[in-house]
Motif scaffolding. Structure first.
Motif, PDB file in Angstrom:
ATOM      1  N   LEU A 163     -21.567  -1.494 -14.552  1.00  0.00           N
ATOM      2  CA  LEU A 163     -22.339  -0.890 -13.464  1.00  0.00           C
ATOM      3  C   LEU A 163     -21.595  -1.013 -12.139  1.00  0.00           C
ATOM      4  O   LEU A 163     -21.644  -0.100 -11.302  1.00  0.00           O
ATOM      5  CB  LEU A 163     -23.710  -1.563 -13.373  1.00  0.00           C
ATOM      6  N   LEU A 164     -20.894  -2.115 -11.948  1.00  0.00           N
ATOM      7  CA  LEU A 164     -20.141  -2.325 -10.708  1.00  0.00           C
ATOM      8  C   LEU A 164     -18.979  -1.355 -10.561  1.00  0.00           C
ATOM      9  O   LEU A 164     -18.459  -1.175  -9.450  1.00  0.00           O
ATOM     10  CB  LEU A 164     -19.613  -3.765 -10.656  1.00  0.00           C
ATOM     11  N   GLN A 165     -18.562  -0.722 -11.657  1.00  0.00           N
ATOM     12  CA  GLN A 165     -17.464   0.244 -11.595  1.00  0.00           C
ATOM     13  C   GLN A 165     -17.909   1.604 -11.074  1.00  0.00           C
ATOM     14  O   GLN A 165     -17.081   2.434 -10.720  1.00  0.00           O
ATOM     15  CB  GLN A 165     -16.848   0.425 -13.001  1.00  0.00           C
ATOM     16  N   LEU A 166     -19.232   1.826 -11.036  1.00  0.00           N
ATOM     17  CA  LEU A 166     -19.743   3.132 -10.600  1.00  0.00           C
ATOM     18  C   LEU A 166     -19.759   3.234  -9.081  1.00  0.00           C
ATOM     19  O   LEU A 166     -19.822   2.234  -8.370  1.00  0.00           O
ATOM     20  CB  LEU A 166     -21.157   3.342 -11.150  1.00  0.00           C
ATOM     21  N   SER A 167     -19.711   4.462  -8.614  1.00  0.00           N
ATOM     22  CA  SER A 167     -19.755   4.736  -7.177  1.00  0.00           C
ATOM     23  C   SER A 167     -21.117   5.283  -6.794  1.00  0.00           C
ATOM     24  O   SER A 167     -21.692   6.119  -7.492  1.00  0.00           O
ATOM     25  CB  SER A 167     -18.675   5.758  -6.798  1.00  0.00           C
ATOM     26  N   PHE A 168     -21.637   4.798  -5.665  1.00  0.00           N
ATOM     27  CA  PHE A 168     -22.897   5.276  -5.111  1.00  0.00           C
ATOM     28  C   PHE A 168     -22.602   5.740  -3.689  1.00  0.00           C
ATOM     29  O   PHE A 168     -22.275   4.940  -2.823  1.00  0.00           O
ATOM     30  CB  PHE A 168     -23.958   4.167  -5.134  1.00  0.00           C
ATOM     31  N   CYS A 169     -22.736   7.031  -3.459  1.00  0.00           N
ATOM     32  CA  CYS A 169     -22.169   7.634  -2.251  1.00  0.00           C
ATOM     33  C   CYS A 169     -22.995   7.394  -0.993  1.00  0.00           C
ATOM     34  O   CYS A 169     -22.461   7.170   0.072  1.00  0.00           O
ATOM     35  CB  CYS A 169     -22.006   9.136  -2.467  1.00  0.00           C
ATOM     36  N   THR A 170     -24.299   7.486  -1.113  1.00  0.00           N
ATOM     37  CA  THR A 170     -25.150   7.362   0.068  1.00  0.00           C
ATOM     38  C   THR A 170     -26.310   6.428  -0.228  1.00  0.00           C
ATOM     39  O   THR A 170     -26.435   5.879  -1.314  1.00  0.00           O
ATOM     40  CB  THR A 170     -25.710   8.744   0.480  1.00  0.00           C
ATOM     41  N   LYS A 171     -27.186   6.273   0.752  1.00  0.00           N
ATOM     42  CA  LYS A 171     -28.392   5.473   0.563  1.00  0.00           C
ATOM     43  C   LYS A 171     -29.245   6.116  -0.527  1.00  0.00           C
ATOM     44  O   LYS A 171     -29.591   7.290  -0.443  1.00  0.00           O
ATOM     45  CB  LYS A 171     -29.178   5.400   1.881  1.00  0.00           C
ATOM     46  N   GLN A 172     -29.605   5.349  -1.560  1.00  0.00           N
ATOM     47  CA  GLN A 172     -30.204   5.916  -2.754  1.00  0.00           C
ATOM     48  C   GLN A 172     -31.628   5.427  -2.952  1.00  0.00           C
ATOM     49  O   GLN A 172     -31.967   4.282  -2.639  1.00  0.00           O
ATOM     50  CB  GLN A 172     -29.369   5.534  -3.985  1.00  0.00           C
ATOM     51  N   ASN A 173     -32.468   6.333  -3.485  1.00  0.00           N
ATOM     52  CA  ASN A 173     -33.863   6.001  -3.794  1.00  0.00           C
ATOM     53  C   ASN A 173     -34.016   5.759  -5.290  1.00  0.00           C
ATOM     54  O   ASN A 173     -33.653   6.611  -6.107  1.00  0.00           O
ATOM     55  CB  ASN A 173     -34.795   7.134  -3.367  1.00  0.00           C
ATOM     56  N   ILE A 174     -34.535   4.598  -5.661  1.00  0.00           N
ATOM     57  CA  ILE A 174     -34.788   4.253  -7.051  1.00  0.00           C
ATOM     58  C   ILE A 174     -36.271   4.463  -7.335  1.00  0.00           C
ATOM     59  O   ILE A 174     -37.118   3.841  -6.698  1.00  0.00           O
ATOM     60  CB  ILE A 174     -34.399   2.786  -7.348  1.00  0.00           C
ATOM     61  N   SER A 175     -36.568   5.332  -8.286  1.00  0.00           N
ATOM     62  CA  SER A 175     -37.969   5.641  -8.605  1.00  0.00           C
ATOM     63  C   SER A 175     -38.570   4.548  -9.492  1.00  0.00           C
ATOM     64  O   SER A 175     -38.964   4.782 -10.638  1.00  0.00           O
ATOM     65  CB  SER A 175     -38.053   7.011  -9.296  1.00  0.00           C
ATOM     66  N   HIS A 176     -38.604   3.345  -8.944  1.00  0.00           N
ATOM     67  CA  HIS A 176     -39.102   2.202  -9.697  1.00  0.00           C
ATOM     68  C   HIS A 176     -39.508   1.108  -8.730  1.00  0.00           C
ATOM     69  O   HIS A 176     -39.216   1.192  -7.528  1.00  0.00           O
ATOM     70  CB  HIS A 176     -38.027   1.687 -10.651  1.00  0.00           C
ATOM     71  N   PHE A 177     -40.168   0.045  -9.254  1.00  0.00           N
ATOM     72  CA  PHE A 177     -40.526  -1.070  -8.379  1.00  0.00           C
ATOM     73  C   PHE A 177     -39.521  -2.221  -8.508  1.00  0.00           C
ATOM     74  O   PHE A 177     -39.670  -3.247  -7.852  1.00  0.00           O
ATOM     75  CB  PHE A 177     -41.954  -1.559  -8.661  1.00  0.00           C
ATOM     76  N   PHE A 178     -38.499  -2.056  -9.348  1.00  0.00           N
ATOM     77  CA  PHE A 178     -37.391  -3.003  -9.402  1.00  0.00           C
ATOM     78  C   PHE A 178     -36.151  -2.248  -9.862  1.00  0.00           C
ATOM     79  O   PHE A 178     -36.228  -1.090 -10.287  1.00  0.00           O
ATOM     80  CB  PHE A 178     -37.698  -4.184 -10.345  1.00  0.00           C
ATOM     81  N   CYS A 179     -35.003  -2.902  -9.763  1.00  0.00           N
ATOM     82  CA  CYS A 179     -33.745  -2.256 -10.145  1.00  0.00           C
ATOM     83  C   CYS A 179     -33.592  -2.294 -11.661  1.00  0.00           C
ATOM     84  O   CYS A 179     -33.128  -3.304 -12.214  1.00  0.00           O
ATOM     85  CB  CYS A 179     -32.571  -2.950  -9.458  1.00  0.00           C
TER      86      CYS A 179
END
Length: 313
Positions: A163-179
């Motif tokens: 998971l740490l190898q992935l890129s997340f470009c901007t501020k992201q919304n997670i449709s959940h109450f935890f990661c």
């Protein structure tokens, strides 16, 4: 355009639950109550087993480890949710989110392995009663728990490092109450095919093998019980397995519901409800299942409560 490095995103936003003033007190009270009941119930189980020498057996040793695991699972997710509700800030840091993913995987996998170990314990107790004390030694029981923890930790680290190898470009919304791992991977702006393939492959093995072991154990257990001539003996044998079988059905039933609901429909509400049934409800109900269906456990819990009341008065 090449995706940016994962350092570009410093936090995620957990938008799975609404924090509007009208429903905020209800949501906060609900989760706080469930968390309190989970902690209190599982702590009572642990203290009852530790304080009562009659319960110093392999079966109750595994039950205390299961209770501790339930506490850890709930503590990984619910406190952060309660803090977010109170502060009306739905954000979680990148590091906090990655840590939450890792710990949920560790304790979720540990619970699955412990349920398989407990099924093996019941298999030996019923199918090979004369050899039970020889097989289920204290050293062997500790080894089984450590092996379960090692397997679940290696699985969690594997998924977390990928998971740490992935890129997340901007501020992201997670449709959940935890990661939750699957939901976080969906937000990646780099190719996550390997991560997705890894989830299905490893989860199938780590969930399928313990479940197959449980089914095999109970097949042998039922076969042995049916050979018992007296009805009283059969009832006693079934009663020793009833609590564990109830917990197994609750854990795997809700987990299966989570993956079925996410596969059938990508609805955030359905995913949240099903995940609550998987990550919150079983951990809260497990102490009641073991204490209400087990006479020895009820006596130990009752004795513990009376001792606490008398010492405080």
């Amino acid at each position: 355009m090449e995706p940016s490095n994962q350092s570009c995103v410093s936090e995620f936003v957990l938008v799975g639950l609404t924090y509007t003033p009208e429903v905020q007190p209800l949501i906060c009270s609900l989760f706080l109550t469930m968390y309190f009941v989970t902690i209190l119930g599982n702590m009572l189980i642990i203290l009852a087993v530790v304080s009562d020498s009659r319960l110093h057996t392999p079966m109750y040793f595994f039950i205390t480890n299961l209770s501790f695991t339930d506490i850890c699972i709930s503590t990984t997710t619910i406190p952060k949710l309660l803090v977010n509700i109170q502060s009306q800030d739905q954000s979680i840091t990148y590091r906090g989110c990655m840590s939450q993913v890792c710990f949920v995987l560790i304790f979720g996998g540990l619970e699955s392995c412990l349920l398989a170990v407990m099924a093996y314990d019941r298999y030996v107790a019923i199918c090979q009663p004369l050899r039970y004390t020889v097989i289920m030694t204290q050293c062997f029981c500790v080894l089984l728990v450590l092996l379960s923890l090692t397997i679940s930790t290696m699985n969690a680290l594997l998924h977390s490092l990928m998971l740490l190898q992935l890129s997340f470009c901007t501020k992201q919304n997670i449709s959940h109450f935890f990661c939750e791992l699957v939901q976080v991977i969906k937000l990646a702006c780099s190719d996550a095919f390997v991560n997705t393939l890894l989830i299905y492959t490893v989860t199938s093995v780590l969930a399928g093998v313990p479940l197959a072991g449980i089914i095999f154990s109970y097949t042998k257990i039922v076969s042995s019980i049916l050979k018992i001539s007296s009805a009283q003996g059969r009832n006693k044998a079934f009663s020793t397995c009833g609590s564990h079988l109830s917990v197994v059905c609750l854990f795997y039933g809700t987990a299966f519901g989570v993956y079925m609901s996410s596969a059938v429909a990508d609805s955030s509400i359905k995913n949240i409800v099903s995940s609550m049934l998987y990550i919150v409800v079983p951990q809260m109900l497990n102490p009641f299942i073991y204490s209400l269906r087990n006479r020895e456990m009820k006596q130990a819990v009752r004795h513990l409560i009376f001792s606490v009341i008398l010492s405080s008065s």
